[in-house]
Design a protein around this motif. Structure first.
Motif, PDB file in Angstrom:
ATOM      1  N   GLU A  19       0.837  -1.208   0.000  1.00 39.50           N
ATOM      2  CA  GLU A  19       0.000   0.000   0.000  1.00 39.50           C
ATOM      3  C   GLU A  19       0.869   1.254   0.000  1.00 39.50           C
ATOM      4  O   GLU A  19       0.559   2.231  -0.691  1.00 39.50           O
ATOM      5  CB  GLU A  19      -0.944   0.000   1.204  1.00 39.50           C
ATOM      6  N   GLY A  20       1.957   1.238   0.745  1.00 39.25           N
ATOM      7  CA  GLY A  20       2.870   2.379   0.742  1.00 39.25           C
ATOM      8  C   GLY A  20       3.453   2.616  -0.642  1.00 39.25           C
ATOM      9  O   GLY A  20       3.506   3.750  -1.125  1.00 39.25           O
ATOM     10  N   ARG A  21       3.850   1.550  -1.288  1.00 38.63           N
ATOM     11  CA  ARG A  21       4.401   1.671  -2.642  1.00 38.63           C
ATOM     12  C   ARG A  21       3.370   2.272  -3.590  1.00 38.63           C
ATOM     13  O   ARG A  21       3.689   3.170  -4.373  1.00 38.63           O
ATOM     14  CB  ARG A  21       4.842   0.295  -3.128  1.00 38.63           C
ATOM     15  N   ARG A  22       2.153   1.770  -3.527  1.00 37.10           N
ATOM     16  CA  ARG A  22       1.108   2.275  -4.405  1.00 37.10           C
ATOM     17  C   ARG A  22       0.890   3.769  -4.179  1.00 37.10           C
ATOM     18  O   ARG A  22       0.844   4.563  -5.118  1.00 37.10           O
ATOM     19  CB  ARG A  22      -0.197   1.506  -4.161  1.00 37.10           C
ATOM     20  N   ARG A  23       0.809   4.160  -2.925  1.00 37.73           N
ATOM     21  CA  ARG A  23       0.541   5.567  -2.611  1.00 37.73           C
ATOM     22  C   ARG A  23       1.734   6.472  -2.908  1.00 37.73           C
ATOM     23  O   ARG A  23       1.559   7.564  -3.444  1.00 37.73           O
ATOM     24  CB  ARG A  23       0.105   5.718  -1.161  1.00 37.73           C
ATOM     25  N   PHE A  24       2.944   6.030  -2.562  1.00 37.78           N
ATOM     26  CA  PHE A  24       4.116   6.853  -2.868  1.00 37.78           C
ATOM     27  C   PHE A  24       4.266   7.035  -4.375  1.00 37.78           C
ATOM     28  O   PHE A  24       4.598   8.123  -4.839  1.00 37.78           O
ATOM     29  CB  PHE A  24       5.395   6.236  -2.292  1.00 37.78           C
ATOM     30  N   ALA A  25       4.016   5.993  -5.144  1.00 33.37           N
ATOM     31  CA  ALA A  25       4.135   6.070  -6.603  1.00 33.37           C
ATOM     32  C   ALA A  25       3.068   6.980  -7.202  1.00 33.37           C
ATOM     33  O   ALA A  25       3.346   7.764  -8.105  1.00 33.37           O
ATOM     34  CB  ALA A  25       4.044   4.676  -7.215  1.00 33.37           C
ATOM     35  N   ALA A  38      -1.908   2.638   6.662  1.00 35.00           N
ATOM     36  CA  ALA A  38      -2.248   1.543   7.572  1.00 35.00           C
ATOM     37  C   ALA A  38      -3.713   1.161   7.432  1.00 35.00           C
ATOM     38  O   ALA A  38      -4.042  -0.034   7.313  1.00 35.00           O
ATOM     39  CB  ALA A  38      -1.944   1.937   9.011  1.00 35.00           C
ATOM     40  N   GLN A  39      -4.580   2.145   7.417  1.00 34.01           N
ATOM     41  CA  GLN A  39      -6.013   1.872   7.298  1.00 34.01           C
ATOM     42  C   GLN A  39      -6.319   1.147   5.978  1.00 34.01           C
ATOM     43  O   GLN A  39      -7.046   0.161   5.966  1.00 34.01           O
ATOM     44  CB  GLN A  39      -6.808   3.173   7.374  1.00 34.01           C
ATOM     45  N   ALA A  40      -5.751   1.626   4.884  1.00 37.07           N
ATOM     46  CA  ALA A  40      -5.994   0.999   3.579  1.00 37.07           C
ATOM     47  C   ALA A  40      -5.414  -0.413   3.520  1.00 37.07           C
ATOM     48  O   ALA A  40      -5.946  -1.276   2.817  1.00 37.07           O
ATOM     49  CB  ALA A  40      -5.415   1.854   2.468  1.00 37.07           C
ATOM     50  N   ALA A  48       1.773  -0.097  11.885  1.00 39.43           N
ATOM     51  CA  ALA A  48       2.607   0.610  10.907  1.00 39.43           C
ATOM     52  C   ALA A  48       3.836   1.199  11.599  1.00 39.43           C
ATOM     53  O   ALA A  48       4.965   1.068  11.110  1.00 39.43           O
ATOM     54  CB  ALA A  48       1.801   1.697  10.211  1.00 39.43           C
ATOM     55  N   TYR A  49       3.617   1.826  12.755  1.00 37.17           N
ATOM     56  CA  TYR A  49       4.738   2.414  13.484  1.00 37.17           C
ATOM     57  C   TYR A  49       5.666   1.337  14.046  1.00 37.17           C
ATOM     58  O   TYR A  49       6.875   1.545  14.132  1.00 37.17           O
ATOM     59  CB  TYR A  49       4.239   3.338  14.597  1.00 37.17           C
ATOM     60  N   LYS A  55       6.768   7.476   8.617  1.00 37.11           N
ATOM     61  CA  LYS A  55       6.554   7.474   7.161  1.00 37.11           C
ATOM     62  C   LYS A  55       7.885   7.350   6.417  1.00 37.11           C
ATOM     63  O   LYS A  55       7.983   6.632   5.418  1.00 37.11           O
ATOM     64  CB  LYS A  55       5.808   8.743   6.735  1.00 37.11           C
ATOM     65  N   ALA A  56       8.907   8.015   6.903  1.00 41.58           N
ATOM     66  CA  ALA A  56      10.219   7.938   6.254  1.00 41.58           C
ATOM     67  C   ALA A  56      10.755   6.505   6.275  1.00 41.58           C
ATOM     68  O   ALA A  56      11.392   6.059   5.309  1.00 41.58           O
ATOM     69  CB  ALA A  56      11.202   8.893   6.913  1.00 41.58           C
ATOM     70  N   GLY A  57      10.505   5.792   7.361  1.00 42.78           N
ATOM     71  CA  GLY A  57      10.945   4.394   7.439  1.00 42.78           C
ATOM     72  C   GLY A  57      10.235   3.521   6.427  1.00 42.78           C
ATOM     73  O   GLY A  57      10.854   2.656   5.795  1.00 42.78           O
ATOM     74  N   LEU A  58       8.929   3.733   6.265  1.00 49.83           N
ATOM     75  CA  LEU A  58       8.179   2.990   5.247  1.00 49.83           C
ATOM     76  C   LEU A  58       8.691   3.356   3.863  1.00 49.83           C
ATOM     77  O   LEU A  58       8.915   2.478   3.022  1.00 49.83           O
ATOM     78  CB  LEU A  58       6.683   3.282   5.359  1.00 49.83           C
ATOM     79  N   PHE A  59       8.913   4.632   3.631  1.00 46.90           N
ATOM     80  CA  PHE A  59       9.415   5.072   2.328  1.00 46.90           C
ATOM     81  C   PHE A  59      10.770   4.437   2.026  1.00 46.90           C
ATOM     82  O   PHE A  59      11.010   3.942   0.925  1.00 46.90           O
ATOM     83  CB  PHE A  59       9.511   6.599   2.288  1.00 46.90           C
TER      84      PHE A  59
END
Length: 193
Positions: A19-25, A38-40, A48-49, A55-59
């Protein structure tokens, strides 16, 4: 059959990465909210935390994943050829073509250098596609196909040029024109022998 805690953790991490990849892209780093990711992904904000700190860690994890996949694409394209020169050309063309992938364009080429900082971004790049480029150039120099020269500056020059060309293609530039320009650039490296 019950799912183990390790399997649950892996599934949660995978869902957050996807989901992070989809949203960052799609949206770019600055428009992504970790709680919404996280919700999505169907997990709690706390999960998530727990996995990524922020967020930077997920990125950063998404960048590593996309970088690794890009390196594999480049290597696979090169391995389809026996000839060392054709391996270089195919790997470079695969890199250029990857610019059409929103994750490569937005995550790796646009956001990663500014969000992670130039040094960290270069380190990640060197662990994947840039490493393949340096290996290819080293093999070409050893075979006498290009002049014997320090590979690191040459690899950095070509990498920078290809990053810019991939961005140009992603923003509507002509892929065929970029490939032709790349071929002319590479041809200038060949020895006359």
């Amino acid at each position: 059959m019950a799912v183990s805690r390790a399997e649950q953790r892996a599934a949660t991490r995978h869902a957050l990465l996807a989901e992070g990849r989809r949203r960052f892209a799609n949206d770019g780093y600055h428009h992504v909210v970790l709680a919404e990711v996280a919700q999505a992904a169907g997990v709690t904000k706390g999960a998530a935390y727990h996995h990524f700190d922020n967020k930077a860690g997920l990125f950063r994890a998404v960048v590593r994943e996309v970088q690794q996949e890009l390196g594999e694409r480049v290597a696979t394209a090169a391995e389809d050829h026996e000839d060392l020169w054709e391996q270089l050309r195919a790997g470079c063309r695969a890199f250029l073509a990857a610019g059409a992938d929103p994750a490569v364009r937005q995550v790796l080429l646009v956001d990663a250098p500014t969000v992670l900082g130039w040094d960290e971004w270069r380190t990640l790049d060197e662990e994947s596609s840039a490493r393949h480029l340096a290996e290819a150039l080293t093999a070409l120099a050893a075979a006498g196909i290009i002049a014997d020269q320090p590979v690191e500056p040459l690899a950095r020059l070509l990498s920078g040029a290809m990053n810019e060309a991939a961005l140009w293609i992603a923003r509507g530039g002509d892929t065929q024109a970029a490939e032709q320009a790349l071929d002319r650039l590479l041809a200038g490296l060949r020895t006359s022998a």
